[in-house]
Scaffold this motif. Structure first.
Motif, PDB file in Angstrom:
ATOM      1  N   TRP A   1       8.776   3.610  -4.810  1.00 52.93           N
ATOM      2  CA  TRP A   1       9.096   3.251  -6.203  1.00 52.93           C
ATOM      3  C   TRP A   1       7.871   3.274  -7.114  1.00 52.93           C
ATOM      4  O   TRP A   1       7.996   3.444  -8.323  1.00 52.93           O
ATOM      5  CB  TRP A   1       9.799   1.904  -6.308  1.00 52.93           C
ATOM      6  CG  TRP A   1       8.955   0.660  -6.107  1.00 52.93           C
ATOM      7  CD1 TRP A   1       8.883  -0.107  -4.976  1.00 52.93           C
ATOM      8  CD2 TRP A   1       8.086   0.015  -7.059  1.00 52.93           C
ATOM      9  NE1 TRP A   1       8.032  -1.162  -5.153  1.00 52.93           N
ATOM     10  CE2 TRP A   1       7.524  -1.121  -6.421  1.00 52.93           C
ATOM     11  CE3 TRP A   1       7.716   0.279  -8.380  1.00 52.93           C
ATOM     12  CZ2 TRP A   1       6.622  -1.982  -7.060  1.00 52.93           C
ATOM     13  CZ3 TRP A   1       6.809  -0.585  -9.006  1.00 52.93           C
ATOM     14  CH2 TRP A   1       6.269  -1.693  -8.355  1.00 52.93           C
ATOM     15  N   ALA A   2       6.703   3.103  -6.554  1.00 53.66           N
ATOM     16  CA  ALA A   2       5.530   2.891  -7.414  1.00 53.66           C
ATOM     17  C   ALA A   2       4.886   4.204  -7.848  1.00 53.66           C
ATOM     18  O   ALA A   2       5.046   5.216  -7.219  1.00 53.66           O
ATOM     19  CB  ALA A   2       4.514   2.033  -6.684  1.00 53.66           C
TER      20      ALA A   2
ATOM     21  N   VAL B   1      -7.432   5.105   3.247  1.00 55.42           N
ATOM     22  CA  VAL B   1      -6.067   5.613   3.392  1.00 55.42           C
ATOM     23  C   VAL B   1      -5.281   5.257   2.138  1.00 55.42           C
ATOM     24  O   VAL B   1      -5.225   4.096   1.740  1.00 55.42           O
ATOM     25  CB  VAL B   1      -5.375   4.968   4.623  1.00 55.42           C
ATOM     26  CG1 VAL B   1      -3.967   5.507   4.767  1.00 55.42           C
ATOM     27  CG2 VAL B   1      -6.190   5.209   5.881  1.00 55.42           C
ATOM     28  N   ARG B   2      -4.679   6.242   1.511  1.00 49.85           N
ATOM     29  CA  ARG B   2      -3.894   5.958   0.312  1.00 49.85           C
ATOM     30  C   ARG B   2      -2.581   5.293   0.706  1.00 49.85           C
ATOM     31  O   ARG B   2      -1.804   5.834   1.484  1.00 49.85           O
ATOM     32  CB  ARG B   2      -3.624   7.236  -0.486  1.00 49.85           C
ATOM     33  CG  ARG B   2      -2.948   6.896  -1.791  1.00 49.85           C
ATOM     34  CD  ARG B   2      -2.771   8.068  -2.717  1.00 49.85           C
ATOM     35  NE  ARG B   2      -2.242   7.561  -3.981  1.00 49.85           N
ATOM     36  CZ  ARG B   2      -1.379   8.208  -4.735  1.00 49.85           C
ATOM     37  NH1 ARG B   2      -0.970   9.415  -4.399  1.00 49.85           N
ATOM     38  NH2 ARG B   2      -0.930   7.671  -5.849  1.00 49.85           N
ATOM     39  N   HIS B   3      -2.378   4.114   0.154  1.00 47.81           N
ATOM     40  CA  HIS B   3      -1.167   3.350   0.444  1.00 47.81           C
ATOM     41  C   HIS B   3      -0.136   3.681  -0.629  1.00 47.81           C
ATOM     42  O   HIS B   3      -0.364   3.445  -1.802  1.00 47.81           O
ATOM     43  CB  HIS B   3      -1.517   1.862   0.415  1.00 47.81           C
ATOM     44  CG  HIS B   3      -0.353   0.941   0.566  1.00 47.81           C
ATOM     45  ND1 HIS B   3       0.197   0.634   1.783  1.00 47.81           N
ATOM     46  CD2 HIS B   3       0.379   0.256  -0.357  1.00 47.81           C
ATOM     47  CE1 HIS B   3       1.210  -0.202   1.607  1.00 47.81           C
ATOM     48  NE2 HIS B   3       1.346  -0.448   0.320  1.00 47.81           N
ATOM     49  N   VAL B   4       0.981   4.265  -0.224  1.00 42.64           N
ATOM     50  CA  VAL B   4       1.985   4.631  -1.226  1.00 42.64           C
ATOM     51  C   VAL B   4       3.343   4.026  -0.920  1.00 42.64           C
ATOM     52  O   VAL B   4       3.707   3.801   0.232  1.00 42.64           O
ATOM     53  CB  VAL B   4       2.149   6.163  -1.370  1.00 42.64           C
ATOM     54  CG1 VAL B   4       1.082   6.749  -2.248  1.00 42.64           C
ATOM     55  CG2 VAL B   4       2.177   6.825  -0.014  1.00 42.64           C
TER      56      VAL B   4
ATOM     57  N   PRO C   1       9.504  -2.907   0.086  1.00 41.52           N
ATOM     58  CA  PRO C   1       8.161  -2.351   0.206  1.00 41.52           C
ATOM     59  C   PRO C   1       7.063  -3.288  -0.304  1.00 41.52           C
ATOM     60  O   PRO C   1       7.324  -4.204  -1.066  1.00 41.52           O
ATOM     61  CB  PRO C   1       8.231  -1.107  -0.690  1.00 41.52           C
ATOM     62  CG  PRO C   1       9.265  -1.444  -1.711  1.00 41.52           C
ATOM     63  CD  PRO C   1      10.248  -2.370  -1.056  1.00 41.52           C
ATOM     64  N   SER C   2       5.861  -3.031   0.148  1.00 35.56           N
ATOM     65  CA  SER C   2       4.678  -3.669  -0.422  1.00 35.56           C
ATOM     66  C   SER C   2       3.983  -2.616  -1.270  1.00 35.56           C
ATOM     67  O   SER C   2       3.336  -1.729  -0.733  1.00 35.56           O
ATOM     68  CB  SER C   2       3.711  -4.130   0.680  1.00 35.56           C
ATOM     69  OG  SER C   2       4.153  -5.313   1.254  1.00 35.56           O
ATOM     70  N   PRO C   3       4.116  -2.697  -2.595  1.00 39.53           N
ATOM     71  CA  PRO C   3       3.552  -1.620  -3.415  1.00 39.53           C
ATOM     72  C   PRO C   3       2.031  -1.561  -3.380  1.00 39.53           C
ATOM     73  O   PRO C   3       1.463  -0.503  -3.607  1.00 39.53           O
ATOM     74  CB  PRO C   3       4.049  -1.955  -4.818  1.00 39.53           C
ATOM     75  CG  PRO C   3       4.402  -3.397  -4.780  1.00 39.53           C
ATOM     76  CD  PRO C   3       4.822  -3.702  -3.399  1.00 39.53           C
ATOM     77  N   LEU C   4       1.391  -2.681  -3.111  1.00 51.14           N
ATOM     78  CA  LEU C   4      -0.070  -2.708  -3.164  1.00 51.14           C
ATOM     79  C   LEU C   4      -0.657  -3.340  -1.906  1.00 51.14           C
ATOM     80  O   LEU C   4       0.004  -4.094  -1.214  1.00 51.14           O
ATOM     81  CB  LEU C   4      -0.529  -3.504  -4.393  1.00 51.14           C
ATOM     82  CG  LEU C   4      -0.168  -2.888  -5.749  1.00 51.14           C
ATOM     83  CD1 LEU C   4      -0.295  -3.909  -6.859  1.00 51.14           C
ATOM     84  CD2 LEU C   4      -1.030  -1.657  -6.033  1.00 51.14           C
ATOM     85  N   LYS C   5      -1.902  -3.017  -1.675  1.00 54.33           N
ATOM     86  CA  LYS C   5      -2.621  -3.616  -0.543  1.00 54.33           C
ATOM     87  C   LYS C   5      -3.119  -4.997  -0.944  1.00 54.33           C
ATOM     88  O   LYS C   5      -3.921  -5.130  -1.863  1.00 54.33           O
ATOM     89  CB  LYS C   5      -3.816  -2.726  -0.201  1.00 54.33           C
ATOM     90  CG  LYS C   5      -3.441  -1.502   0.612  1.00 54.33           C
ATOM     91  CD  LYS C   5      -3.281  -1.898   2.064  1.00 54.33           C
ATOM     92  CE  LYS C   5      -3.164  -0.651   2.926  1.00 54.33           C
ATOM     93  NZ  LYS C   5      -3.494  -0.908   4.304  1.00 54.33           N
TER      94      LYS C   5
ATOM     95  N   ASN D   1      -7.895  -1.147   4.478  1.00 56.62           N
ATOM     96  CA  ASN D   1      -8.465   0.207   4.413  1.00 56.62           C
ATOM     97  C   ASN D   1      -8.023   0.950   3.144  1.00 56.62           C
ATOM     98  O   ASN D   1      -7.704   2.134   3.199  1.00 56.62           O
ATOM     99  CB  ASN D   1      -8.072   1.018   5.660  1.00 56.62           C
ATOM    100  CG  ASN D   1      -6.557   1.137   5.794  1.00 56.62           C
ATOM    101  OD1 ASN D   1      -5.806   0.543   5.020  1.00 56.62           O
ATOM    102  ND2 ASN D   1      -6.104   1.901   6.769  1.00 56.62           N
ATOM    103  N   PRO D   2      -7.985   0.258   2.000  1.00 57.46           N
ATOM    104  CA  PRO D   2      -7.411   0.907   0.806  1.00 57.46           C
ATOM    105  C   PRO D   2      -8.214   2.105   0.316  1.00 57.46           C
ATOM    106  O   PRO D   2      -7.658   3.006  -0.302  1.00 57.46           O
ATOM    107  CB  PRO D   2      -7.413  -0.208  -0.240  1.00 57.46           C
ATOM    108  CG  PRO D   2      -8.484  -1.138   0.195  1.00 57.46           C
ATOM    109  CD  PRO D   2      -8.501  -1.084   1.695  1.00 57.46           C
ATOM    110  N   ARG D   3      -9.513   2.129   0.561  1.00 57.29           N
ATOM    111  CA  ARG D   3     -10.308   3.263   0.094  1.00 57.29           C
ATOM    112  C   ARG D   3     -10.134   4.475   1.001  1.00 57.29           C
ATOM    113  O   ARG D   3     -10.177   5.610   0.552  1.00 57.29           O
ATOM    114  CB  ARG D   3     -11.807   2.887   0.035  1.00 57.29           C
ATOM    115  CG  ARG D   3     -12.139   1.880  -1.054  1.00 57.29           C
ATOM    116  CD  ARG D   3     -13.634   1.691  -1.219  1.00 57.29           C
ATOM    117  NE  ARG D   3     -14.268   1.026  -0.081  1.00 57.29           N
ATOM    118  CZ  ARG D   3     -15.439   0.412  -0.145  1.00 57.29           C
ATOM    119  NH1 ARG D   3     -16.127   0.379  -1.267  1.00 57.29           N
ATOM    120  NH2 ARG D   3     -15.958  -0.181   0.923  1.00 57.29           N
TER     121      ARG D   3
END
Lengths: 240, 498
Positions: free
Chosen positions: A239-240, A233-236, A34-38, A229-231
């Motif tokens: 594991w995080a 759409v919440r990227h989840v 996974p990519s935990p962050l944008k 689009n991090p603001r």
């Protein structure tokens, strides 16, 4: 069918399997990690369609390389010409893999020859630059020379087959089609073909375990393939 | 003033020859056992450190696509080799992004790839050793996580991701950076990186109010912990005490005052910065960011606005939603969170505040794009807004503006040399040298346009440049925030037509 033919038919299947399964294994591994962050390198597109538009020139024209200075311009020339030639050569070779040969593949026969002649020159640029520039000399590893050498050897033996050590193409095609239809036949009676073919098998086996996986990586690199689009759409990530 | 050679200002950025080990002796001070314990890391390196190291690395490889893919796909094309400000100014090959990454990639090959296990040295695989560890400590703290290399990489490989992972691995085996961990500890226990408690913060704000009153005769308030205010301003704590940061704080206060909105600062979240990001630690980043989220909810504000800080903006803009959930209790009609430049420019465009450009006529201004704003986030609604909005705002606040050379601004901007957790005195040599590319670009516009105001929107950049300008013979007063210019130019008092 003689013993050597049996061995090479078997090796061909093994190499193809290693290539396909090895490549798919990496694809699945990357997909599952996974990519935990944008983390797109911005400015970045705000939509998925925008990401496609961002990636097309990266894949087709190595766009980011063109942002660099003279060293990257030389690299771009060598690298881009090399990749295009490689593609044209592969397309030309498809006539050995098809029966009857489609019209569109016939189109690539002449241009494929020209590509084959330019091919070693482009590779030469890619090798020589690694010697001449002190930064490149520092970072270059054995693996970098190995793969360049391997591809040069494949290209040169191909040219030798075409111009000097001509072989019976009917036999070559029969051999390839035999492999494809799972009804193996005798190897063509040509040592040069054997070398050329062996080198290609080595490349196939080497591919999934090497930096050559950049071929897939360029499409999924998070800094380039993520939507900005991090603001909205919440990227989840689980594991995080 | 320096016991090393400060680069000469010529206006030219020349790629140096490779000089092995040029900065090999420059390392961050280690965190002591007590500090390590406070932030939840092992107190010190233990005998079985290699086991822990590889366990952590394996864990990161499973959790971070960026690290896994970047370690695999680099072709060592060299496009990044002359893009790092630390390489350009030191010639140390370990400051070439690809060769910095090689410190981790060689370990990756040895323990996590078939070819490395089979062929060892021939496959450039390296065994863990104390020597290798020293190289990690040295060179993963000579990276400012600025992402400039990733712009030029044909696959977007971002050394910052590798550096963050490396620091996380080092922390997990008991080797931490004193500077970064002390700040994280203060942010988590007191609420800001300076360790300034609520009452001290109120005193400082009173002082700023008096300053504004003295200079302008207008009663501008800096509210703290006001429940029900419309806007929560989250700003780096340096804005509360350091120069020139504090002049931007005056600027924000004047903007809110003149816009006639109710706003507040929070003593609970009196820090925009988030050093959890610099050490690549997800949980610390989440803990620190949560204070902002909680403050916004507890104070029942409608909007959150971020002050001038680069990495704070990255965390708030890019990560906050993921870390602590959406600000879904805020007014959805506005960008949440919103950057102060976005907010102020909007007011200017609507005519809600008026700027008198002549107030800044003594200044010839240029703008330094800070890396985390430029390459890791966005301001406003359009890609590239992080470049246009600050410039539009500067142009609305002053008459003389000029950009530095194109290859040194925008997405190709050079780091100040002090970002990403290296803004500490023991690293002063790489900080001074690392600023060289930016200083050369500045030198050119100083010569051509008499630039004497270097505008920024990042607290770390401001601190770094005020420290290193004197090394290059430039007055530290030439550094300032955009809202310092806005604060100078804003017309306070009764509005026309109101």
């Amino acid at each position: 069918m003689n013993g050597l033919s049996s061995v090479f038919n078997l090796l061909a299947y093994i190499a193809a399997a290693v290539f396909v399964l090895g490549f798919l294994n990496k694809v699945v591994l990357y997909f599952k990690t996974p990519s935990p962050l944008k983390i797109p390198t911005t400015p970045a597109p705000k939509t998925s369609m925008g990401v496609v538009v961002r990636l097309i020139p990266e894949v087709l024209f190595f766009r980011s390389l063109l942002k660099g200075g003279i060293t990257e311009k030389i690299l771009w020339l060598g690298g881009w010409v090399f990749h295009v030639c490689f593609l044209l050569i592969v397309l030309r070779h498809l006539r050995f893999f098809t029966y009857p040969v489609p019209e569109c593949i016939m189109f690539f026969q002449q241009i494929g020859i020209w590509a084959g002649l330019v091919f070693p020159l482009a590779l030469l640029i890619l090798i020589v630059r690694r010697f001449l520039n002190d930064r490149l000399a520092t970072i270059t590893l054995f693996a970098d020379y190995f793969v360049l050498g391997l591809i040069i050897a494949i290209g040169s033996t191909g040219l030798l087959l075409k111009y000097f050590a001509r072989t019976n193409l009917v036999d070559v095609k029969a051999f390839i089609l035999g492999l494809l239809t799972l009804s193996p036949v005798q190897l063509p009676d040509s040592p040069m073909f054997l070398i050329h073919f062996s080198l290609v098998l080595i490349l196939l086996v080497y591919f999934p375990f090497s930096k050559l996986m950049h071929a897939w990586g360029i499409l999924i690199s998070p800094t380039r393939a993520q939507v900005d689009n991090p603001r909205e759409v919440r990227h989840v990530t689980p594991w995080a | 003033m320096a016991d090393f050679k400060v680069p000469e200002l010529t206006g030219e950025i020349i790629t140096p020859k490779v000089t092995l080990g040029a900065t090999s002796g420059i390392k961050p001070f280690p965190a002591n056992a007590e500090l390590m314990g406070k932030v939840g890391f092992p107190a010190e390196k233990s005998a079985d450190w290699k086991v822990k190291f590889l366990a952590k690395m394996g864990d990161i490889l499973k959790k971070y696509k960026s690290v896994r893919v970047f370690l695999d796909i680099c072709v060592r094309c060299g496009a990044c080799t002359d893009k790092c400000h630390y390489y350009l100014s030191t010639g140390d090959p370990r400051n070439m992004p690809v060769y910095r990454q090689e410190l981790m990639r060689s370990v990756y090959r040895k323990y996590f790839t078939t070819s490395g296990k089979l062929f060892g040295g021939l496959a450039a695989a390296r065994e863990l050793s104390d020597e290798l560890l020293e190289e990690w400590i040295t060179y993963f703290y000579q990276c400012s996580e600025c992402r400039r290399c990733s712009v030029f990489c044909p696959y977007g490989i971002d050394t910052a991701e590798i550096t963050m992972a490396a620091r996380e691995i080092l922390d997990s085996i008991g080797i931490g950076s004193k500077y970064n961990l002390a700040i994280i500890n203060k942010a988590e226990t007191i609420g800001n990186n300076l360790g300034m408690p609520g009452p001290a913060l109120r005193n400082t704000l009173d002082f700023v109010e008096e300053e504004i009153q003295e200079k302008t005769g207008v009663d501008v308030k800096l509210p703290l912990d006001v429940e029900g205010a419309d806007i929560l301003l989250v700003t780096p704590s340096a804005d509360f005490f350091a120069e020139p940061h504090i002049f931007s704080l005056e600027g924000y206060a004047k903007v809110f005052h003149q816009a006639g909105v109710s706003w507040t600062l929070s003593s609970h979240a009196s820090e925009g910065g988030n050093f959890g990001m610099f050490i690549g630690n997800y949980n610390h980043m989440k803990t620190i960011n949560k204070r902002i989220w909680d403050a916004a909810r507890d104070l029942k504000v409608k909007r959150v606005i971020a002050g001038e800080c680069g990495h704070a903006w990255r965390v708030l803009y890019s990560f906050s939603n993921t870390l602590n959930g959406p600000f879904d209790f805020l007014d959805p009609n506005y960008n949440v969170p919103q950057h102060i430049c976005d907010y102020t420019l909007d007011l200017v465009k609507k005519g809600a505040i008026k700027l008198d450009k002549t107030a800044n006529d003594d200044f010839s201004v240029t703008f330094h794009d800070s890396c985390n704003v430029a390459r890791a986030s966005r301001i406003g609604n359009e890609p590239g807004g992080q470049f246009t909005i600050p410039r539009e705002l500067i142009n609305a606040a002053c008459n003389k503006f000029v950009d530095m050379a194109e290859e040194t601004i925008g997405e190709r901007t050079f780091c100040c040399g002090g970002g990403g957790g290296v803004l500490t005195d023991e690293l002063i040599e790489v900080r001074v040298k690392g600023a060289m590319p930016r200083m050369q670009a500045l030198k050119r516009v100083k010569d051509s346009n008499g630039v004497n105001f270097f505008a920024l929107i990042c607290a770390i950049c401001k601190a770094q440049f005020t420290k290193i300008f004197p090394y290059y013979g430039i007055e530290m007063e030439e550094v300032g925030g955009i809202h310092q210019l806005v604060g100078n130019a804003i017309v306070l008092g009764a509005k026309e037509g109101v």
